[in-house]
Design a protein around this motif. Sequence first.
Motif, PDB file in Angstrom:
ATOM      1  N   UNK A 165       0.046  -1.469  -7.668  1.00 53.74           N
ATOM      2  CA  UNK A 165      -1.176  -1.765  -8.400  1.00 53.74           C
ATOM      3  C   UNK A 165      -2.264  -0.805  -7.922  1.00 53.74           C
ATOM      4  N   UNK A 166      -3.048  -0.247  -8.831  1.00 55.87           N
ATOM      5  CA  UNK A 166      -4.077   0.727  -8.467  1.00 55.87           C
ATOM      6  C   UNK A 166      -5.058   0.103  -7.478  1.00 55.87           C
ATOM      7  N   UNK A 167      -5.210   0.755  -6.328  1.00 55.35           N
ATOM      8  CA  UNK A 167      -6.147   0.278  -5.321  1.00 55.35           C
ATOM      9  C   UNK A 167      -5.589  -0.810  -4.421  1.00 55.35           C
ATOM     10  N   UNK A 168      -4.401  -1.320  -4.694  1.00 49.43           N
ATOM     11  CA  UNK A 168      -3.808  -2.374  -3.882  1.00 49.43           C
ATOM     12  C   UNK A 168      -2.886  -1.794  -2.819  1.00 49.43           C
ATOM     13  N   UNK A 169      -2.587  -2.570  -1.806  1.00 54.11           N
ATOM     14  CA  UNK A 169      -1.703  -2.067  -0.756  1.00 54.11           C
ATOM     15  C   UNK A 169      -0.260  -1.970  -1.239  1.00 54.11           C
ATOM     16  N   UNK A 170       0.455  -1.009  -0.724  1.00 57.66           N
ATOM     17  CA  UNK A 170       1.861  -0.807  -1.049  1.00 57.66           C
ATOM     18  C   UNK A 170       2.682  -1.478   0.051  1.00 57.66           C
ATOM     19  N   UNK A 171       3.421  -2.521  -0.298  1.00 58.05           N
ATOM     20  CA  UNK A 171       4.153  -3.315   0.680  1.00 58.05           C
ATOM     21  C   UNK A 171       5.195  -2.489   1.407  1.00 58.05           C
ATOM     22  N   UNK A 172       5.877  -1.617   0.705  1.00 59.16           N
ATOM     23  CA  UNK A 172       6.906  -0.799   1.363  1.00 59.16           C
ATOM     24  C   UNK A 172       6.275   0.161   2.368  1.00 59.16           C
ATOM     25  N   UNK A 200       5.255   1.666   7.934  1.00 58.25           N
ATOM     26  CA  UNK A 200       4.341   1.967   9.037  1.00 58.25           C
ATOM     27  C   UNK A 200       4.613   1.035  10.225  1.00 58.25           C
ATOM     28  N   UNK A 201       4.914  -0.219   9.953  1.00 59.97           N
ATOM     29  CA  UNK A 201       5.231  -1.165  11.026  1.00 59.97           C
ATOM     30  C   UNK A 201       6.520  -0.752  11.738  1.00 59.97           C
ATOM     31  N   UNK A 202       7.518  -0.319  10.980  1.00 59.09           N
ATOM     32  CA  UNK A 202       8.772   0.153  11.582  1.00 59.09           C
ATOM     33  C   UNK A 202       8.545   1.396  12.436  1.00 59.09           C
ATOM     34  N   UNK A 203       7.736   2.313  11.922  1.00 55.75           N
ATOM     35  CA  UNK A 203       7.437   3.523  12.679  1.00 55.75           C
ATOM     36  C   UNK A 203       6.718   3.201  13.991  1.00 55.75           C
ATOM     37  N   UNK A 204       5.767   2.277  13.937  1.00 58.92           N
ATOM     38  CA  UNK A 204       5.026   1.898  15.143  1.00 58.92           C
ATOM     39  C   UNK A 204       5.944   1.219  16.153  1.00 58.92           C
TER      40      UNK A 204
END
Length: 107
Positions: free
Chosen positions: A33-40, A45-49
Amino acid sequence: MATPGFAAGAYASIQGVGAGNLMRKPIATGGAEAGGPDFSALLGKALDATAEAGRKADTQTASVAGGRADIVNVVTAVAESEAAIETLVAVRDRVIAAYEEIMRMPV
């Protein structure tokens, strides 16, 4: 047993994994959705951290084995890695529970 201050420090170090920080910079993709967060992207990012926390713990462990680091740094890195993994597992469990609940809904 970890003290509350120690635990707070570990959680503060992985603060970048928190949804609040990730949602400040939404990533708009074709499917999002435009302007909304991308869940994937949020999960990625959580996996990378989490992986980075594990690499840091491994590096500190190797350094202390070679006599180049303090044991306190190793314990801190391992605790940070453990907190990141526990957070990731909790998120995974919540996603699975939400999926199961959706599957139980009548059509």
